[in-house]
Motif scaffolding. Structure first.
Motif, PDB file in Angstrom:
ATOM      1  N   SER A  43      37.172  42.758  54.869  1.00  0.00           N
ATOM      2  CA  SER A  43      35.540  43.389  54.940  1.00  0.00           C
ATOM      3  C   SER A  43      35.240  44.271  53.915  1.00  0.00           C
ATOM      4  O   SER A  43      33.954  44.570  53.843  1.00  0.00           O
ATOM      5  N   LYS A  44      36.090  44.825  53.177  1.00  0.00           N
ATOM      6  CA  LYS A  44      35.626  45.825  52.334  1.00  0.00           C
ATOM      7  C   LYS A  44      34.778  45.279  51.069  1.00  0.00           C
ATOM      8  O   LYS A  44      35.505  44.363  50.412  1.00  0.00           O
ATOM      9  N   VAL A  45      34.017  46.130  50.973  1.00  0.00           N
ATOM     10  CA  VAL A  45      32.965  45.441  49.593  1.00  0.00           C
ATOM     11  C   VAL A  45      33.251  46.316  48.415  1.00  0.00           C
ATOM     12  O   VAL A  45      33.109  47.609  48.560  1.00  0.00           O
ATOM     13  N   PHE A  46      34.007  45.780  47.241  1.00  0.00           N
ATOM     14  CA  PHE A  46      34.245  46.299  46.016  1.00  0.00           C
ATOM     15  C   PHE A  46      32.964  46.415  45.169  1.00  0.00           C
ATOM     16  O   PHE A  46      32.308  45.392  44.838  1.00  0.00           O
ATOM     17  N   ARG A  47      32.657  47.681  44.732  1.00  0.00           N
ATOM     18  CA  ARG A  47      31.401  47.662  43.695  1.00  0.00           C
ATOM     19  C   ARG A  47      31.742  47.446  42.427  1.00  0.00           C
ATOM     20  O   ARG A  47      32.568  48.159  41.904  1.00  0.00           O
ATOM     21  N   VAL A  48      31.218  46.450  41.926  1.00  0.00           N
ATOM     22  CA  VAL A  48      31.627  45.912  40.536  1.00  0.00           C
ATOM     23  C   VAL A  48      30.521  46.384  39.530  1.00  0.00           C
ATOM     24  O   VAL A  48      29.421  45.941  39.560  1.00  0.00           O
ATOM     25  N   ASP A  72      31.469  34.905  37.520  1.00  0.00           N
ATOM     26  CA  ASP A  72      32.156  33.798  37.852  1.00  0.00           C
ATOM     27  C   ASP A  72      33.666  33.879  38.298  1.00  0.00           C
ATOM     28  O   ASP A  72      34.121  33.563  39.232  1.00  0.00           O
ATOM     29  N   LEU A  73      34.110  34.662  37.343  1.00  0.00           N
ATOM     30  CA  LEU A  73      35.623  34.996  37.518  1.00  0.00           C
ATOM     31  C   LEU A  73      35.907  35.987  38.506  1.00  0.00           C
ATOM     32  O   LEU A  73      36.739  35.570  39.455  1.00  0.00           O
ATOM     33  N   MET A  74      35.089  36.929  38.620  1.00  0.00           N
ATOM     34  CA  MET A  74      35.068  37.847  39.850  1.00  0.00           C
ATOM     35  C   MET A  74      35.087  37.134  41.308  1.00  0.00           C
ATOM     36  O   MET A  74      35.600  37.463  42.091  1.00  0.00           O
ATOM     37  N   TYR A  87      27.737  43.264  42.556  1.00  0.00           N
ATOM     38  CA  TYR A  87      27.617  43.660  41.304  1.00  0.00           C
ATOM     39  C   TYR A  87      26.250  44.745  41.147  1.00  0.00           C
ATOM     40  O   TYR A  87      25.393  44.458  41.860  1.00  0.00           O
ATOM     41  N   SER A  88      26.592  45.727  40.149  1.00  0.00           N
ATOM     42  CA  SER A  88      25.435  46.454  39.623  1.00  0.00           C
ATOM     43  C   SER A  88      25.093  46.340  37.931  1.00  0.00           C
ATOM     44  O   SER A  88      26.469  46.228  37.221  1.00  0.00           O
ATOM     45  N   ILE A 106      35.147  49.021  40.149  1.00  0.00           N
ATOM     46  CA  ILE A 106      35.674  47.950  39.377  1.00  0.00           C
ATOM     47  C   ILE A 106      34.792  48.073  38.146  1.00  0.00           C
ATOM     48  O   ILE A 106      33.479  47.976  38.266  1.00  0.00           O
ATOM     49  N   VAL A 107      35.141  47.894  37.070  1.00  0.00           N
ATOM     50  CA  VAL A 107      34.321  47.445  35.653  1.00  0.00           C
ATOM     51  C   VAL A 107      34.782  46.277  35.268  1.00  0.00           C
ATOM     52  O   VAL A 107      36.011  45.975  34.932  1.00  0.00           O
ATOM     53  N   ALA A 108      34.046  45.203  35.281  1.00  0.00           N
ATOM     54  CA  ALA A 108      34.457  43.720  34.980  1.00  0.00           C
ATOM     55  C   ALA A 108      33.157  43.286  33.998  1.00  0.00           C
ATOM     56  O   ALA A 108      32.362  42.869  34.294  1.00  0.00           O
TER      57      ALA A 108
END
Length: 268
Positions: A43-48, A72-74, A87-88, A106-108
């Motif tokens: 349930s954790k939301v990772f901020r990308v 799309d990859l993420m 995403y931001s 995360i940085v993607a």
């Protein structure tokens, strides 16, 4: 006496009823956190964070939504790894401070893996191979580093790997290097003649030329530019997130989803 006995019985029943109700509520409230804890990993939301000015990897569509290969990859990795992402869009220069400060996890965003960057952040396994190339205006003849040195102005995006490549060729303070905030601004300057050429990532330049076939621009591959790789970035020492991402990346390579996404943006 009988009345007193009846009152005592009544009080005792009420007390038992209250205790029974308390026990029931306690069991109910105890089970909720247990269920929540069991699902916390999924349930954790990772901020990308990304810089959505680097098509086809990261860009804004007509609805101002972040799209691209990285997105799309993420999404595929999140599905495979059973985690969630949010995403931001940020400027390139703010991405890594935001990661370090904990504003994102995360940085993607097509980040080239370099030794210098690895000193302050951690990268996943590589997910895309590129090199630096030169986008050249139609009336310019550039085939070698020496040809590039003879031009008056070369465009780069500030802080991108093309900027680092230009610094190695011209020096960090050379007035021949013109720095821009985004790839679209840089390519527009090549179009307008503000710069005679630009250095950037091969897939990004190829995407620009592909979508502007009538402008007559050329792509020059210079042997001096080495092969590079993109990686997804996490904070230094965040091994839990890093392992999660590497595992998810491995899964989508194995199940064919990676190749499917790659074909969508770059062909087979």
């Amino acid at each position: 006496m009988l009345l007193n006995k009846w009152i005592v019985t009544l009080i005792s029943c009420a007390a038992l009823s209250a205790c029974g109700g308390q026990n029931s509520n306690t069991a109910s409230s105890a089970s909720a956190p247990a269920a929540s804890t069991a699902g916390s990993a999924t349930s954790k939301v990772f901020r990308v964070g990304t810089n959505a000015a680097f098509a086809p990897f990261d860009y804004l569509d007509e609805n101002n939504e972040i799209k691209g290969f990285d997105v799309d990859l993420m999404k595929a990795m999140a599905e495979a790894g059973n985690f969630k992402i949010e995403y931001s869009n940020k400027t390139w220069g703010s991405l890594f401070p935001a990661l370090k400060n904990g504003d994102i996890d995360i940085v993607a965003g097509a980040v080239t893996i370099t030794d210098e960057r690895k000193a302050s952040m951690d990268f996943t396994e590589p997910y895309y191979e590129i090199t630096q190339v030169v986008l050249v205006a139609p009336n310019k003849n550039v085939n070698t580093i020496d040809d590039l040195k003879n031009l008056q102005k070369i465009g780069v995006v500030t802080g991108n790997t093309g900027d680092l490549a230009a610094q190695k060729i011209f020096g960090a303070t050379s007035d021949k290097v013109a720095r821009f905030e985004t790839v679209p601004v840089m390519t527009k300057e090549v179009e307008n003649g503000g710069v005679e050429a630009a250095i950037s990532d091969s897939a990004v330049v190829e995407n620009y030329v592909k979508n502007n076939p009538n402008k007559g621009f050329k792509i020059i591959q210079i042997p001096d530019f080495q092969v590079e790789h993109y990686g997804i970035v996490v904070r230094k020492g965040d091994t839990e997130t890093l392992n999660m991402l590497n595992d998810a990346l491995k899964q989508i390579r194995a199940n064919g989803k990676y190749d499917e996404i790659k074909a969508k943006y770059f062909g087979s």
